[in-house]
Motif scaffolding. Structure first.
Motif, PDB file in Angstrom:
ATOM      1  N   ALA A 113       0.739  -1.253  -0.398  1.00  0.00           N
ATOM      2  CA  ALA A 113      -0.002  -0.169  -0.152  1.00  0.00           C
ATOM      3  C   ALA A 113       0.776   1.732   0.418  1.00  0.00           C
ATOM      4  CB  ALA A 113      -0.922   0.048   1.203  1.00  0.00           C
ATOM      5  N   ASP A 114       2.013   1.739   0.955  1.00  0.00           N
ATOM      6  CA  ASP A 114       3.155   2.471   1.219  1.00  0.00           C
ATOM      7  C   ASP A 114       3.492   2.484  -0.432  1.00  0.00           C
ATOM      8  OD1 ASP A 114       2.313   2.851   3.604  1.00  0.00           O
ATOM      9  OD2 ASP A 114       4.316   2.086   4.058  1.00  0.00           O
ATOM     10  N   ARG A 115       3.808   1.480  -1.110  1.00  0.00           N
ATOM     11  CA  ARG A 115       4.327   1.580  -2.405  1.00  0.00           C
ATOM     12  C   ARG A 115       3.810   2.257  -3.420  1.00  0.00           C
ATOM     13  NH1 ARG A 115       7.701   3.347  -5.976  1.00  0.00           N
ATOM     14  NH2 ARG A 115       8.136   2.071  -7.635  1.00  0.00           N
ATOM     15  N   VAL A 116       2.681   1.548  -3.515  1.00  0.00           N
ATOM     16  CA  VAL A 116       1.352   2.258  -4.284  1.00  0.00           C
ATOM     17  C   VAL A 116       0.931   3.584  -4.227  1.00  0.00           C
ATOM     18  CG1 VAL A 116      -1.670   2.365  -4.728  1.00  0.00           C
ATOM     19  CG2 VAL A 116       0.507  -0.238  -4.611  1.00  0.00           C
ATOM     20  N   ALA A 117       0.951   4.129  -3.299  1.00  0.00           N
ATOM     21  CA  ALA A 117       1.085   5.601  -2.182  1.00  0.00           C
ATOM     22  C   ALA A 117       1.114   6.453  -2.780  1.00  0.00           C
ATOM     23  CB  ALA A 117       0.339   5.434  -1.400  1.00  0.00           C
ATOM     24  N   GLU A 118       2.641   5.933  -2.863  1.00  0.00           N
ATOM     25  CA  GLU A 118       3.389   6.578  -2.886  1.00  0.00           C
ATOM     26  C   GLU A 118       3.746   6.819  -4.929  1.00  0.00           C
ATOM     27  OE1 GLU A 118       8.492   5.396  -4.418  1.00  0.00           O
ATOM     28  OE2 GLU A 118       8.055   4.606  -2.320  1.00  0.00           O
ATOM     29  N   VAL A 119       3.552   6.014  -5.424  1.00  0.00           N
ATOM     30  CA  VAL A 119       3.592   5.961  -7.281  1.00  0.00           C
ATOM     31  C   VAL A 119       2.560   6.764  -7.311  1.00  0.00           C
ATOM     32  CG1 VAL A 119       3.500   4.405  -9.182  1.00  0.00           C
ATOM     33  CG2 VAL A 119       4.745   3.583  -7.438  1.00  0.00           C
ATOM     34  N   VAL A 120       1.568   6.690  -6.905  1.00  0.00           N
ATOM     35  CA  VAL A 120      -0.144   7.232  -7.439  1.00  0.00           C
ATOM     36  C   VAL A 120       0.016   9.170  -7.034  1.00  0.00           C
ATOM     37  CG1 VAL A 120      -2.374   7.511  -6.667  1.00  0.00           C
ATOM     38  CG2 VAL A 120      -1.588   5.686  -6.993  1.00  0.00           C
ATOM     39  N   MET A 121       0.826   9.510  -5.986  1.00  0.00           N
ATOM     40  CA  MET A 121       1.182  10.508  -5.394  1.00  0.00           C
ATOM     41  C   MET A 121       2.121  10.951  -6.684  1.00  0.00           C
ATOM     42  SD  MET A 121       0.756  11.030  -1.696  1.00  0.00           S
ATOM     43  CE  MET A 121       2.171  10.438  -1.041  1.00  0.00           C
ATOM     44  N   GLU A 122       3.246  10.439  -7.538  1.00  0.00           N
ATOM     45  CA  GLU A 122       3.766  10.974  -8.264  1.00  0.00           C
ATOM     46  C   GLU A 122       3.439  11.778  -9.291  1.00  0.00           C
ATOM     47  OE1 GLU A 122       7.502   8.330  -7.964  1.00  0.00           O
ATOM     48  OE2 GLU A 122       7.846   8.424  -6.024  1.00  0.00           O
ATOM     49  N   ALA A 123       2.705  10.472  -9.421  1.00  0.00           N
ATOM     50  CA  ALA A 123       2.342  10.114 -11.135  1.00  0.00           C
ATOM     51  C   ALA A 123       1.213  11.983 -11.066  1.00  0.00           C
ATOM     52  CB  ALA A 123       1.193   9.253 -11.196  1.00  0.00           C
ATOM     53  N   ARG A 124       0.510  12.144  -9.970  1.00  0.00           N
ATOM     54  CA  ARG A 124      -0.545  12.576  -9.805  1.00  0.00           C
ATOM     55  C   ARG A 124       0.617  14.799  -9.052  1.00  0.00           C
ATOM     56  NH1 ARG A 124      -5.954  12.500  -9.737  1.00  0.00           N
ATOM     57  NH2 ARG A 124      -6.596  10.202  -9.026  1.00  0.00           N
ATOM     58  N   GLY A 125       1.674  14.427  -9.223  1.00  0.00           N
ATOM     59  CA  GLY A 125       2.224  15.699  -9.777  1.00  0.00           C
ATOM     60  C   GLY A 125       2.435  15.891  -7.920  1.00  0.00           C
ATOM     61  N   GLY A 126       2.507  15.612  -6.638  1.00  0.00           N
ATOM     62  CA  GLY A 126       3.547  15.006  -5.702  1.00  0.00           C
ATOM     63  C   GLY A 126       2.249  15.490  -4.786  1.00  0.00           C
ATOM     64  N   SER A 127       0.983  15.364  -5.388  1.00  0.00           N
ATOM     65  CA  SER A 127       0.179  16.178  -4.318  1.00  0.00           C
ATOM     66  C   SER A 127      -0.900  14.940  -3.722  1.00  0.00           C
ATOM     67  CB  SER A 127      -1.115  16.892  -5.312  1.00  0.00           C
ATOM     68  OG  SER A 127      -2.352  15.741  -6.036  1.00  0.00           O
ATOM     69  N   LYS A 128      -0.921  15.073  -2.514  1.00  0.00           N
ATOM     70  CA  LYS A 128      -2.077  14.057  -1.588  1.00  0.00           C
ATOM     71  C   LYS A 128      -2.907  13.486  -2.206  1.00  0.00           C
ATOM     72  CE  LYS A 128      -0.060  14.341   2.701  1.00  0.00           C
ATOM     73  NZ  LYS A 128      -0.448  13.711   3.651  1.00  0.00           N
ATOM     74  N   ARG A 129      -4.174  14.682  -2.672  1.00  0.00           N
ATOM     75  CA  ARG A 129      -5.662  13.951  -3.593  1.00  0.00           C
ATOM     76  C   ARG A 129      -5.458  12.340  -4.501  1.00  0.00           C
ATOM     77  NH1 ARG A 129      -9.956  16.148  -4.638  1.00  0.00           N
ATOM     78  NH2 ARG A 129     -10.864  14.687  -4.556  1.00  0.00           N
ATOM     79  N   SER A 130      -6.233  11.265  -4.270  1.00  0.00           N
ATOM     80  CA  SER A 130      -6.193  10.280  -4.853  1.00  0.00           C
ATOM     81  C   SER A 130      -6.766  10.083  -5.549  1.00  0.00           C
ATOM     82  CB  SER A 130      -4.756   9.010  -4.396  1.00  0.00           C
ATOM     83  OG  SER A 130      -4.111   9.383  -4.186  1.00  0.00           O
TER      84      SER A 130
END
Length: 130
Positions: A113-130
């Motif tokens: 879950a941590d790895r997925v969250a990290e990649v999703v946040m990077e893909a969103r440009g660093g924002s916390k919202r997913s």
């Protein structure tokens, strides 16, 4: 084989709960674009992140995969086709601009879950919202 869960497995549910608790929103079991009979376990459509949680037996985990003794030739061919299909699915998604994450069922749900969250946040440009 019909009794084997193909979705909502224990590891998958554990990872989903952790992601949801952390505020990440996702879609479940969406078809792979261009391959309608294949599905992505956890999908973040906006940032185009596809998450697969693969079973050790069915997808050929190097640590835990076993080889059935009964009807061994048929099983070997089936499991090889599964692994080839995984490779094709990953490459097809990558060609379409998706980030593909694959994890084994035995991996720690918290680290997944941590790895997925990290990649999703990077893909969103660093924002916390997913």
């Amino acid at each position: 084989m019909s009794r084997q869960a193909s979705r909502d497995t224990g590891p998958e549910v554990a990872v989903r709960r952790l992601l949801f608790a952390a505020g990440h929103r996702y879609r479940l079991h969406r078809p792979v674009p261009g391959l309608p009979r294949r599905t992505i376990d956890i999908v973040f459509p906006g940032p185009k992140v596809a998450v697969f949680l693969d079973g050790c037996f069915w997808h050929g985990c190097p640590k835990h995969a076993t080889q059935p003794k009964a009807n061994a030739e048929w099983w070997r061919a089936k499991l090889d086709r599964n692994m080839a299909r995984d490779t094709e699915t990953t490459s097809r998604l990558a060609e379409q601009g998706w980030t593909v994450l694959r994890f084994w069922e035995h991996e720690d749900p918290l680290s997944v879950a941590d790895r997925v969250a990290e990649v999703v946040m990077e893909a969103r440009g660093g924002s916390k919202r997913s």
